[in-house]
Design an enzyme around this catalytic site. Structure first.
Site, PDB file in Angstrom:
ATOM      1  N   SER A 182       0.834  -1.207   0.000  1.00  0.00           N
ATOM      2  CA  SER A 182       0.000   0.000   0.000  1.00  0.00           C
ATOM      3  C   SER A 182       0.870   1.259   0.000  1.00  0.00           C
ATOM      4  O   SER A 182       0.600   2.214  -0.730  1.00  0.00           O
ATOM      5  CB  SER A 182      -0.893   0.032   1.241  1.00  0.00           C
ATOM      6  OG  SER A 182      -1.846  -0.989   1.182  1.00  0.00           O
ATOM      7  N   GLY A 222      -6.012  -3.916  -7.732  1.00  0.00           N
ATOM      8  CA  GLY A 222      -7.130  -3.010  -7.471  1.00  0.00           C
ATOM      9  C   GLY A 222      -6.641  -1.649  -7.015  1.00  0.00           C
ATOM     10  O   GLY A 222      -7.211  -0.611  -7.374  1.00  0.00           O
ATOM     11  N   ARG A 248     -14.008  -6.890 -10.584  1.00  0.00           N
ATOM     12  CA  ARG A 248     -14.107  -6.200  -9.285  1.00  0.00           C
ATOM     13  C   ARG A 248     -14.853  -4.871  -9.403  1.00  0.00           C
ATOM     14  O   ARG A 248     -14.719  -4.157 -10.398  1.00  0.00           O
ATOM     15  CB  ARG A 248     -12.709  -6.030  -8.682  1.00  0.00           C
ATOM     16  CG  ARG A 248     -12.103  -7.401  -8.382  1.00  0.00           C
ATOM     17  CD  ARG A 248     -10.744  -7.306  -7.762  1.00  0.00           C
ATOM     18  NE  ARG A 248     -10.773  -6.651  -6.465  1.00  0.00           N
ATOM     19  CZ  ARG A 248      -9.690  -6.331  -5.779  1.00  0.00           C
ATOM     20  NH1 ARG A 248      -8.484  -6.603  -6.261  1.00  0.00           N
ATOM     21  NH2 ARG A 248      -9.782  -5.747  -4.612  1.00  0.00           N
ATOM     22  N   SER A 294     -13.454   1.962   2.736  1.00  0.00           N
ATOM     23  CA  SER A 294     -12.444   1.560   1.749  1.00  0.00           C
ATOM     24  C   SER A 294     -11.362   2.624   1.606  1.00  0.00           C
ATOM     25  O   SER A 294     -11.621   3.766   1.238  1.00  0.00           O
ATOM     26  CB  SER A 294     -13.110   1.351   0.387  1.00  0.00           C
ATOM     27  OG  SER A 294     -12.126   1.338  -0.619  1.00  0.00           O
ATOM     28  N   GLN A 343      -9.110   2.554  -0.634  1.00  0.00           N
ATOM     29  CA  GLN A 343      -8.879   2.840  -2.050  1.00  0.00           C
ATOM     30  C   GLN A 343      -9.826   3.928  -2.540  1.00  0.00           C
ATOM     31  O   GLN A 343      -9.429   4.804  -3.306  1.00  0.00           O
ATOM     32  CB  GLN A 343      -9.053   1.554  -2.870  1.00  0.00           C
ATOM     33  CG  GLN A 343      -7.965   0.536  -2.523  1.00  0.00           C
ATOM     34  CD  GLN A 343      -8.114  -0.776  -3.247  1.00  0.00           C
ATOM     35  OE1 GLN A 343      -9.107  -1.025  -3.925  1.00  0.00           O
ATOM     36  NE2 GLN A 343      -7.127  -1.634  -3.107  1.00  0.00           N
ATOM     37  N   ASP A 373      -7.079  -7.806   5.009  1.00  0.00           N
ATOM     38  CA  ASP A 373      -6.322  -8.671   4.102  1.00  0.00           C
ATOM     39  C   ASP A 373      -5.783  -9.913   4.809  1.00  0.00           C
ATOM     40  O   ASP A 373      -5.231 -10.802   4.158  1.00  0.00           O
ATOM     41  CB  ASP A 373      -5.161  -7.876   3.483  1.00  0.00           C
ATOM     42  CG  ASP A 373      -5.670  -6.798   2.531  1.00  0.00           C
ATOM     43  OD1 ASP A 373      -6.833  -6.884   2.083  1.00  0.00           O
ATOM     44  OD2 ASP A 373      -4.910  -5.856   2.249  1.00  0.00           O
ATOM     45  N   LYS A 423     -12.619  -9.278  -3.333  1.00  0.00           N
ATOM     46  CA  LYS A 423     -11.160  -9.104  -3.407  1.00  0.00           C
ATOM     47  C   LYS A 423     -10.637  -9.858  -4.637  1.00  0.00           C
ATOM     48  O   LYS A 423     -11.411 -10.155  -5.545  1.00  0.00           O
ATOM     49  CB  LYS A 423     -10.527  -9.617  -2.099  1.00  0.00           C
ATOM     50  CG  LYS A 423     -10.888  -8.747  -0.897  1.00  0.00           C
ATOM     51  CD  LYS A 423     -10.257  -7.385  -1.001  1.00  0.00           C
ATOM     52  CE  LYS A 423     -10.710  -6.464   0.099  1.00  0.00           C
ATOM     53  NZ  LYS A 423     -10.332  -5.073  -0.132  1.00  0.00           N
ATOM     54  N   ARG A 465     -12.944 -14.403  -1.247  1.00  0.00           N
ATOM     55  CA  ARG A 465     -12.068 -15.043  -0.248  1.00  0.00           C
ATOM     56  C   ARG A 465     -12.841 -15.842   0.800  1.00  0.00           C
ATOM     57  O   ARG A 465     -12.282 -16.779   1.369  1.00  0.00           O
ATOM     58  CB  ARG A 465     -11.176 -13.997   0.440  1.00  0.00           C
ATOM     59  CG  ARG A 465     -10.048 -13.543  -0.446  1.00  0.00           C
ATOM     60  CD  ARG A 465      -9.037 -12.660   0.266  1.00  0.00           C
ATOM     61  NE  ARG A 465      -7.929 -12.366  -0.657  1.00  0.00           N
ATOM     62  CZ  ARG A 465      -7.203 -11.264  -0.635  1.00  0.00           C
ATOM     63  NH1 ARG A 465      -7.438 -10.332   0.270  1.00  0.00           N
ATOM     64  NH2 ARG A 465      -6.217 -11.099  -1.497  1.00  0.00           N
TER      65      ARG A 465
HETATM   66  C1  S3P Z   1      -5.740  -1.264   0.016  1.00  0.00           C
HETATM   67  C2  S3P Z   1      -6.980  -1.174   0.597  1.00  0.00           C
HETATM   68  C3  S3P Z   1      -7.832  -2.337   0.887  1.00  0.00           C
HETATM   69  C4  S3P Z   1      -7.020  -3.625   0.861  1.00  0.00           C
HETATM   70  C5  S3P Z   1      -6.108  -3.711  -0.336  1.00  0.00           C
HETATM   71  C6  S3P Z   1      -5.120  -2.551  -0.328  1.00  0.00           C
HETATM   72  C7  S3P Z   1      -4.994  -0.015  -0.258  1.00  0.00           C
HETATM   73  O1  S3P Z   1      -8.859  -2.424  -0.099  1.00  0.00           O
HETATM   74  O2  S3P Z   1      -7.865  -4.758   0.889  1.00  0.00           O
HETATM   75  O3  S3P Z   1      -5.367  -4.917  -0.311  1.00  0.00           O
HETATM   76  O4  S3P Z   1      -3.768  -0.075  -0.493  1.00  0.00           O
HETATM   77  O5  S3P Z   1      -5.625   1.042  -0.220  1.00  0.00           O
HETATM   78  P1  S3P Z   1     -10.236  -1.567   0.004  1.00  0.00           P
HETATM   79  O6  S3P Z   1      -9.897  -0.141  -0.062  1.00  0.00           O
HETATM   80  O7  S3P Z   1     -11.019  -2.022  -1.201  1.00  0.00           O
HETATM   81  O8  S3P Z   1     -10.891  -1.957   1.276  1.00  0.00           O
END
Ligand code: S3P
Length: 433
Positions: free
Chosen positions: A22, A93, A121, A167, A169, A315, A342, A346
């Site tokens: 991340s 993602g 996704r 989230s 992201q 995760d 995911k 999962r």
């Molecule tokens: C992440 C946020 C998480 C996580 C992913 C990495 C990130 O996803 O599951 O592996 O780096 O911002 P979500 O934002 O969809 O919850």
């Protein structure tokens, strides 16, 4: 590639894990939006972060890779170039969603796609707020699935947005778009998610403030290139932590692990289950807390895992399911429906593969109920998901007989050296083609 795992050895010694995935994505994206040079040490070696670098290069960013170090020549907030081909986020993602935020503030057309898993996704969660900010976005299936086309704009509208799901992201995509907005973007989170974007933007000098669960960002304020040292990924360390807890007689030190409180749910849950984990020598690297972790084996007991803890172990659920399978009593995981979208579903994948290993496990719409069992070696598969492959390898370390994990090349996504690191600690794991 397959992984063959046997259970006869204990784990001892010390190791490091790859740079946090991340944080690596964010260092590359935010470094590219800065003025001047950003140097990143310990950038994640996995395929996902490599995709972010390739997409940035396609957008005109000059990137030099020197043994273990990445140098990025920033383009400023909106100095990127229109790519002459489709951007490919692969399995990542984070690459796709965060890049959509960056592209919202670029006055050109681009198209982004990914591998078959990523093309399934949900992207509506980022498309909706980014359209409100002024991007013209089109996607498959009623604007929800990749490939996605974006026509960005010079004049991004600042918005106030309450996140419907916790989230990181989605939050990060809005903040990266907000860097180019004419005014103040506000993001309100009901349940906190990982906050690496907020920390990294502040480290680069962005006008970002946080009060309670409200994040405010002033747009059109230039940021400058920085030196970034990426902490080890606690989500990769989690596999080694659970293995060391479960295999009797083990004692392992993992050095330089990121212990950002939005990510340390794995330590809290394992401690709740009865594990012996010591956090040693806490320090700070570019605004992110880092420590060494000492883990010893222990008998675990079942626990309940649900909100508000869930986003802090998001995760780690596949490997925590393995810990639960070896614990005394029942573990109930709830509020985890996000795991169904995911890299694979999962909840379904964990239930179906652990069942093959003699684990009593029930699937709920939003979680799992796992009973403690003696695991049996079996032939299982990863479902093309890196965290599934490594969680099943950890299960193999405490199962009777040999466990074979099929379709395990996907460990390259986040932890290519996983079999070597585990073997150096004494684990009976080998990779075969
Ligand atoms: C992440 C946020 C998480 C996580 C992913 C990495 C990130 O996803 O599951 O592996 O780096 O911002 P979500 O934002 O969809 O919850």
């Amino acid at each position: 590639m397959i992984l063959c795992v046997t259970a006869d050895k204990k784990l001892n010694g010390s190791c490091c894990v790859p740079g946090d995935k991340s944080i690596s994505h964010r260092a590359a994206l935010i470094g590219s939006m800065a003025d001047g040079k950003t140097v990143i040490h310990n950038f994640s070696e996995g395929a996902d972060c490599c995709r972010t670098l390739q997409c940035l290069e396609a957008l005109g960013v000059e990137i030099q890779r020197e043994n273990g170090k990445i140098c990025i020549l920033g383009r400023g907030l909106n100095g990127f170039c229109e790519p002459d081909d489709i951007l490919d986020a692969g399995n990542s993602g984070t690459t796709m969603r965060l890049l959509l935020g960056l592209l919202t503030g670029q006055d050109f057309f681009s198209v982004i796609t990914g591998d078959p898993s990523l093309r399934r996704r949900p992207m509506g969660r980022v498309i909706d707020p980014l359209v409100k900010m002024g991007a013209e976005i089109r996607a498959r299936c009623d604007n929800t699935l990749p490939p996605i086309s974006v026509r960005g704009t010079n004049s991004v509208h600042p918005i106030e947005y309450t996140l419907p799901i916790p989230s990181a992201q989605v939050k990060s995509a809005i903040l990266l778009a907000g860097m180019n907005a004419n005014g103040r973007t506000t993001v309100i989170q009901q349940i906190p998610s990982r906050d690496h974007t907020e920390r990294m933007l502040q480290y680069f000098g962005a006008a970002l403030t946080i009060k309670d669960n409200v994040i405010c960002l002033q747009g059109k304020r230039p940021i400058s290139g920085q030196l970034v040292r990426v902490p080890g990924d606690i989500s990769s360390a989690a596999f080694i932590m659970v293995a060391a807890v479960l295999v009797p007689g083990s004692q392992v030190l993992i050095r330089d692990v990121g212990i950002n409180p939005t990510r340390t749910g794995i330590i809290d849950v394992l401690k709740m289950m009865g594990a012996d984990i010591e956090v040693i020598d806490q320090r700070s690297w570019n605004g992110e807390p880092v420590a060494d972790l000492m883990i010893g084996s222990a008998q675990l007991k079942g626990v309940e895992i649900k909100n508000p803890l869930l986003p802090r172990v998001l995760d780690e659920i596949p490997v925590l399911a393995v810990a639960a399978a070896a614990a005394e009593g029942e573990t109930v995981i709830s509020d985890a429906a996000e795991l169904r979208v995911k890299e694979t579903d999962r909840l379904k994948a964990v239930a179906s593969e652990l069942r093959k290993m003699n684990v009593e496990i029930k699937e709920k719409p939003d979680g799992l109920i796992i009973g403690g069992s003696q695991l049996k070696g079996a032939r299982v598969k990863s479902w093309g998901d890196h965290r599934m492959a490594m969680a099943l390898a950890v299960a193999g370390l405490i199962a009777d007989g040999e466990t074979v994990i099929e379709d395990a090349a996907c460990i390259d996504i986040s932890f290519p050296d996983f079999p070597d690191v585990m073997r150096a600690l004494g684990a009976g794991i080998r990779a075969e083609n």
